[in-house]
Design a protein around this motif. Structure first.
Motif, PDB file in Angstrom:
ATOM      1  N   SER A 120       4.479  11.593  27.451  1.00  0.00           N
ATOM      2  CA  SER A 120       5.515  11.647  28.474  1.00  0.00           C
ATOM      3  C   SER A 120       5.251  10.638  29.578  1.00  0.00           C
ATOM      4  O   SER A 120       4.116  10.200  29.794  1.00  0.00           O
ATOM      5  CB  SER A 120       5.569  13.056  29.074  1.00  0.00           C
ATOM      6  N   LEU A 121       6.338  10.294  30.284  1.00  0.00           N
ATOM      7  CA  LEU A 121       6.243   9.447  31.474  1.00  0.00           C
ATOM      8  C   LEU A 121       6.361  10.267  32.751  1.00  0.00           C
ATOM      9  O   LEU A 121       6.344   9.722  33.853  1.00  0.00           O
ATOM     10  CB  LEU A 121       7.366   8.397  31.461  1.00  0.00           C
ATOM     11  N   ASP A 122       6.494  11.602  32.616  1.00  0.00           N
ATOM     12  CA  ASP A 122       6.724  12.451  33.780  1.00  0.00           C
ATOM     13  C   ASP A 122       5.537  12.438  34.732  1.00  0.00           C
ATOM     14  O   ASP A 122       4.381  12.518  34.318  1.00  0.00           O
ATOM     15  CB  ASP A 122       6.984  13.892  33.355  1.00  0.00           C
ATOM     16  N   ALA A 123       5.865  12.381  36.028  1.00  0.00           N
ATOM     17  CA  ALA A 123       4.813  12.426  37.041  1.00  0.00           C
ATOM     18  C   ALA A 123       4.232  13.840  37.142  1.00  0.00           C
ATOM     19  O   ALA A 123       3.023  14.025  37.286  1.00  0.00           O
ATOM     20  CB  ALA A 123       5.371  11.984  38.396  1.00  0.00           C
ATOM     21  N   ASP A 124       5.111  14.839  37.083  1.00  0.00           N
ATOM     22  CA  ASP A 124       4.662  16.233  37.115  1.00  0.00           C
ATOM     23  C   ASP A 124       4.330  16.629  35.681  1.00  0.00           C
ATOM     24  O   ASP A 124       5.167  17.082  34.928  1.00  0.00           O
ATOM     25  CB  ASP A 124       5.770  17.123  37.685  1.00  0.00           C
ATOM     26  N   ARG A 125       3.062  16.449  35.309  1.00  0.00           N
ATOM     27  CA  ARG A 125       2.681  16.502  33.895  1.00  0.00           C
ATOM     28  C   ARG A 125       2.571  17.903  33.330  1.00  0.00           C
ATOM     29  O   ARG A 125       2.770  18.115  32.160  1.00  0.00           O
ATOM     30  CB  ARG A 125       1.332  15.793  33.695  1.00  0.00           C
ATOM     31  N   ILE A 126       2.208  18.868  34.151  1.00  0.00           N
ATOM     32  CA  ILE A 126       1.933  20.207  33.656  1.00  0.00           C
ATOM     33  C   ILE A 126       2.947  21.199  34.234  1.00  0.00           C
ATOM     34  O   ILE A 126       3.103  21.292  35.449  1.00  0.00           O
ATOM     35  CB  ILE A 126       0.513  20.680  34.030  1.00  0.00           C
ATOM     36  N   ASN A 127       3.621  21.919  33.358  1.00  0.00           N
ATOM     37  CA  ASN A 127       4.538  22.978  33.783  1.00  0.00           C
ATOM     38  C   ASN A 127       4.135  24.290  33.128  1.00  0.00           C
ATOM     39  O   ASN A 127       3.594  24.295  32.012  1.00  0.00           O
ATOM     40  CB  ASN A 127       5.980  22.635  33.404  1.00  0.00           C
ATOM     41  N   CYS A 128       4.396  25.387  33.836  1.00  0.00           N
ATOM     42  CA  CYS A 128       4.073  26.717  33.322  1.00  0.00           C
ATOM     43  C   CYS A 128       5.345  27.483  32.993  1.00  0.00           C
ATOM     44  O   CYS A 128       6.394  27.244  33.604  1.00  0.00           O
ATOM     45  CB  CYS A 128       3.253  27.512  34.346  1.00  0.00           C
ATOM     46  N   SER A 129       5.231  28.398  32.065  1.00  0.00           N
ATOM     47  CA  SER A 129       6.340  29.295  31.756  1.00  0.00           C
ATOM     48  C   SER A 129       6.796  30.001  33.028  1.00  0.00           C
ATOM     49  O   SER A 129       5.985  30.425  33.847  1.00  0.00           O
ATOM     50  CB  SER A 129       5.882  30.330  30.726  1.00  0.00           C
ATOM     51  N   LYS A 130       8.114  30.132  33.183  1.00  0.00           N
ATOM     52  CA  LYS A 130       8.666  30.787  34.367  1.00  0.00           C
ATOM     53  C   LYS A 130       8.325  32.274  34.408  1.00  0.00           C
ATOM     54  O   LYS A 130       8.454  32.911  35.459  1.00  0.00           O
ATOM     55  CB  LYS A 130      10.185  30.597  34.412  1.00  0.00           C
ATOM     56  N   LYS A 131       7.882  32.812  33.281  1.00  0.00           N
ATOM     57  CA  LYS A 131       7.509  34.219  33.249  1.00  0.00           C
ATOM     58  C   LYS A 131       6.126  34.459  33.861  1.00  0.00           C
ATOM     59  O   LYS A 131       5.749  35.599  34.092  1.00  0.00           O
ATOM     60  CB  LYS A 131       7.557  34.739  31.809  1.00  0.00           C
ATOM     61  N   ILE A 132       5.378  33.390  34.084  1.00  0.00           N
ATOM     62  CA  ILE A 132       4.109  33.509  34.816  1.00  0.00           C
ATOM     63  C   ILE A 132       4.427  33.294  36.289  1.00  0.00           C
ATOM     64  O   ILE A 132       4.825  32.204  36.696  1.00  0.00           O
ATOM     65  CB  ILE A 132       3.071  32.472  34.326  1.00  0.00           C
ATOM     66  N   VAL A 133       4.275  34.311  37.094  1.00  0.00           N
ATOM     67  CA  VAL A 133       4.736  34.253  38.488  1.00  0.00           C
ATOM     68  C   VAL A 133       3.590  34.238  39.506  1.00  0.00           C
ATOM     69  O   VAL A 133       3.806  33.901  40.669  1.00  0.00           O
ATOM     70  CB  VAL A 133       5.678  35.443  38.800  1.00  0.00           C
ATOM     71  N   ASP A 134       2.381  34.591  39.097  1.00  0.00           N
ATOM     72  CA  ASP A 134       1.266  34.613  40.031  1.00  0.00           C
ATOM     73  C   ASP A 134       0.825  33.179  40.351  1.00  0.00           C
ATOM     74  O   ASP A 134       0.450  32.411  39.460  1.00  0.00           O
ATOM     75  CB  ASP A 134       0.087  35.397  39.434  1.00  0.00           C
ATOM     76  N   TYR A 135       0.884  32.816  41.641  1.00  0.00           N
ATOM     77  CA  TYR A 135       0.619  31.434  42.049  1.00  0.00           C
ATOM     78  C   TYR A 135      -0.797  30.996  41.687  1.00  0.00           C
ATOM     79  O   TYR A 135      -1.012  29.887  41.182  1.00  0.00           O
ATOM     80  CB  TYR A 135       0.840  31.283  43.561  1.00  0.00           C
ATOM     81  N   ASP A 136      -1.774  31.861  41.936  1.00  0.00           N
ATOM     82  CA  ASP A 136      -3.167  31.507  41.639  1.00  0.00           C
ATOM     83  C   ASP A 136      -3.383  31.307  40.146  1.00  0.00           C
ATOM     84  O   ASP A 136      -4.143  30.421  39.732  1.00  0.00           O
ATOM     85  CB  ASP A 136      -4.117  32.594  42.157  1.00  0.00           C
ATOM     86  N   GLU A 137      -2.708  32.114  39.321  1.00  0.00           N
ATOM     87  CA  GLU A 137      -2.843  31.979  37.872  1.00  0.00           C
ATOM     88  C   GLU A 137      -2.201  30.682  37.397  1.00  0.00           C
ATOM     89  O   GLU A 137      -2.746  29.976  36.547  1.00  0.00           O
ATOM     90  CB  GLU A 137      -2.193  33.177  37.175  1.00  0.00           C
ATOM     91  N   ILE A 138      -1.047  30.352  37.953  1.00  0.00           N
ATOM     92  CA  ILE A 138      -0.384  29.085  37.613  1.00  0.00           C
ATOM     93  C   ILE A 138      -1.291  27.905  37.964  1.00  0.00           C
ATOM     94  O   ILE A 138      -1.464  26.967  37.175  1.00  0.00           O
ATOM     95  CB  ILE A 138       0.966  28.967  38.348  1.00  0.00           C
ATOM     96  N   LYS A 139      -1.885  27.972  39.145  1.00  0.00           N
ATOM     97  CA  LYS A 139      -2.773  26.905  39.604  1.00  0.00           C
ATOM     98  C   LYS A 139      -3.975  26.773  38.673  1.00  0.00           C
ATOM     99  O   LYS A 139      -4.391  25.657  38.319  1.00  0.00           O
ATOM    100  CB  LYS A 139      -3.222  27.212  41.036  1.00  0.00           C
ATOM    101  N   ARG A 140      -4.544  27.908  38.252  1.00  0.00           N
ATOM    102  CA  ARG A 140      -5.722  27.895  37.378  1.00  0.00           C
ATOM    103  C   ARG A 140      -5.379  27.296  36.006  1.00  0.00           C
ATOM    104  O   ARG A 140      -6.123  26.450  35.480  1.00  0.00           O
ATOM    105  CB  ARG A 140      -6.238  29.327  37.195  1.00  0.00           C
ATOM    106  N   LEU A 141      -4.241  27.713  35.438  1.00  0.00           N
ATOM    107  CA  LEU A 141      -3.851  27.221  34.124  1.00  0.00           C
ATOM    108  C   LEU A 141      -3.508  25.729  34.158  1.00  0.00           C
ATOM    109  O   LEU A 141      -3.855  24.979  33.234  1.00  0.00           O
ATOM    110  CB  LEU A 141      -2.657  28.027  33.608  1.00  0.00           C
ATOM    111  N   LYS A 142      -2.827  25.306  35.218  1.00  0.00           N
ATOM    112  CA  LYS A 142      -2.501  23.886  35.350  1.00  0.00           C
ATOM    113  C   LYS A 142      -3.756  23.040  35.467  1.00  0.00           C
ATOM    114  O   LYS A 142      -3.856  21.945  34.890  1.00  0.00           O
ATOM    115  CB  LYS A 142      -1.598  23.667  36.569  1.00  0.00           C
ATOM    116  N   ARG A 143      -4.734  23.541  36.217  1.00  0.00           N
ATOM    117  CA  ARG A 143      -5.994  22.808  36.378  1.00  0.00           C
ATOM    118  C   ARG A 143      -6.715  22.663  35.030  1.00  0.00           C
ATOM    119  O   ARG A 143      -7.205  21.585  34.684  1.00  0.00           O
ATOM    120  CB  ARG A 143      -6.896  23.530  37.379  1.00  0.00           C
ATOM    121  N   ALA A 144      -6.748  23.751  34.257  1.00  0.00           N
ATOM    122  CA  ALA A 144      -7.418  23.707  32.954  1.00  0.00           C
ATOM    123  C   ALA A 144      -6.745  22.702  32.028  1.00  0.00           C
ATOM    124  O   ALA A 144      -7.417  21.906  31.355  1.00  0.00           O
ATOM    125  CB  ALA A 144      -7.409  25.101  32.327  1.00  0.00           C
ATOM    126  N   ALA A 145      -5.399  22.727  31.989  1.00  0.00           N
ATOM    127  CA  ALA A 145      -4.671  21.804  31.116  1.00  0.00           C
ATOM    128  C   ALA A 145      -4.825  20.363  31.586  1.00  0.00           C
ATOM    129  O   ALA A 145      -5.011  19.446  30.783  1.00  0.00           O
ATOM    130  CB  ALA A 145      -3.195  22.197  31.071  1.00  0.00           C
TER     131      ALA A 145
END
Length: 386
Positions: A120-145
């Motif tokens: 991809s050419l997207d600047a925002d490279r990592i997106n999470c499922s909208k069903k994951i709503v906990d901000y800290d969990e989203i941040k953790r998963l994005k960091r891992a990916a």
């Protein structure tokens, strides 16, 4: 208890998801195998009107729309189209329909259990499922990916990744990247060629699978073996949950859902209140009408609202099971109060959000009809004998 039941007949394969005896989801595949998701090395055969037609080794030529936003990485604005005879790595988005061949894209994605990656050419490279709503969990998963992905890749973290360790996420990304590298190496092969494909059965289970599934019961040894060879390597923790059903009685009758499936072909659906809805499918759209039926007409606005709410929940449920798509027009009982109509629409929208296929509540027409649209993914439910 949640179960997936899979039955194969001469007409194709039917898979259902049930919970405690209630039908939650139904997916139907004809005997003709689906190509959706398969990856091919195609040969450019024709260029016309922004479309590329490719030979991918199937009966019909595939087509790719260079103007589609997904293609901007390989076909930026102003860039010349590929030459005839050029080979291209493509993935099937939609199966052939009528005289049209399969719709393909050059933006190939690799989907795993917890994550999906693509170049991809997207600047925002990592997106999470909208069903994951906990901000800290989203941040953790994005960091891992982000730590595991090369710069030229984007990813979508799937709902099933919630709560999983970073090691699991990283290991799956490594596996998907290995598949990507293998496919790129295969581009040296003579085209047209199939580089990666899954059986229709495996694709169906992948659509339906949940973490909390207790059993997957199959009435065909052939399908059972396919699941063992294709699905279990991706989901090894389900290996003990696969059961081969061998009794003479229909697998759906044995699990008390045969009648529920047969009722999906009826136009009239009765509600517990005594009212009913009528579902009519036309070439242009689907029309649904809510009626008071056996329910007494007295009771005023409160009774009308209650029946409309019950009808709304049932309509959303029937759209999912029957896989009705496109434009859908609903005639609820007429409500005089704008506040109550707003309450009904809010409730209906929540029911539509239970659908894994996008469904949008557009609003009300000048005649007071409710209009929604649902994305076309599969064909509508067809009559089947079990």
């Amino acid at each position: 208890m949640k179960k997936i039941l899979i039955s194969k007949s001469s007409q194709g394969t039917t898979a259902v998801l049930i919970e405690n005896g209630k039908l939650l989801e139904l997916l139907q595949d004809t005997s003709e195998a689906s190509l959706a998701g398969n990856i091919y090395l195609g040969v450019v055969k024709k260029l016309t009107g922004g479309f590329i037609f490719l030979d991918i080794g199937e009966d019909k030529q595939a087509f790719l729309d260079m103007r589609d936003g997904r293609e901007r990485r390989h076909f930026p604005q102003g860039a010349p189209p590929p030459m005839l005879g050029t080979t291209m790595l493509v993935q099937v988005l939609k199966d052939a329909v009528g005289t049209k061949g399969p719709n393909v894209t050059s933006s190939v994605n690799y989907a795993g259990r917890y994550i999906m990656i693509h170049e991809s050419l997207d600047a925002d490279r990592i997106n999470c499922s909208k069903k994951i709503v906990d901000y800290d969990e989203i941040k953790r998963l994005k960091r891992a990916a982000n730590n595991a992905l090369p710069p030229a890749f984007s990813a979508i973290v799937r709902t099933s990744a919630e709560g999983k360790s970073e090691d699991i996420i990283v290991n799956e990304i490594k596996q998907l990247l290995a598949r990507w590298e293998a496919d790129n190496e295969k581009q040296k092969n003579r085209a047209p060629a199939t580089l990666w494909a899954q059986s229709t059965t495996t694709k169906t289970i992948m659509e339906m699978i949940r973490e909390d599934i207790d059993q997957i019961i199959v009435d065909s040894l052939e399908v059972f073996n396919v699941i063992k060879s294709e699905f279990i390597p991706l989901y090894p923790d389900f290996s003990d949950k696969i059961i081969l059903y061998t009794d003479e009685e229909s697998i759906f009758a044995a699990n008390f859902i045969k009648t529920q499936i047969e009722k999906l072909h009826e136009k009239r659906v009765w509600l517990r209140s005594g009212g009913f809805i009528v579902i009519e499918q036309t070439e242009a759209c689907v029309v649904v009408d809510a009626n008071t039926g056996k329910q007494k007409s007295k009771g005023g606005e409160a009774a009308k609202l209650a029946l409309n709410m019950e009808a709304a929940a049932e309509i959303a449920y029937q759209l999912r099971l029957r896989n009705l798509s496109g434009i859908i027009i609903i005639d609820f009982l007429r409500l005089q109060s704008k506040a109550e109509m707003h309450k009904l629409l809010e409730f209906f929208e929540l029911e539509l959000h239970k659908d894994r296929i996008p469904a949008l509540l557009v609003g009300t027409t000048t005649l007071g009809l409710v209009e929604i649209t649902r994305k076309r993914v599969r064909k509508p439910l067809q009559p089947t004998k079990f």
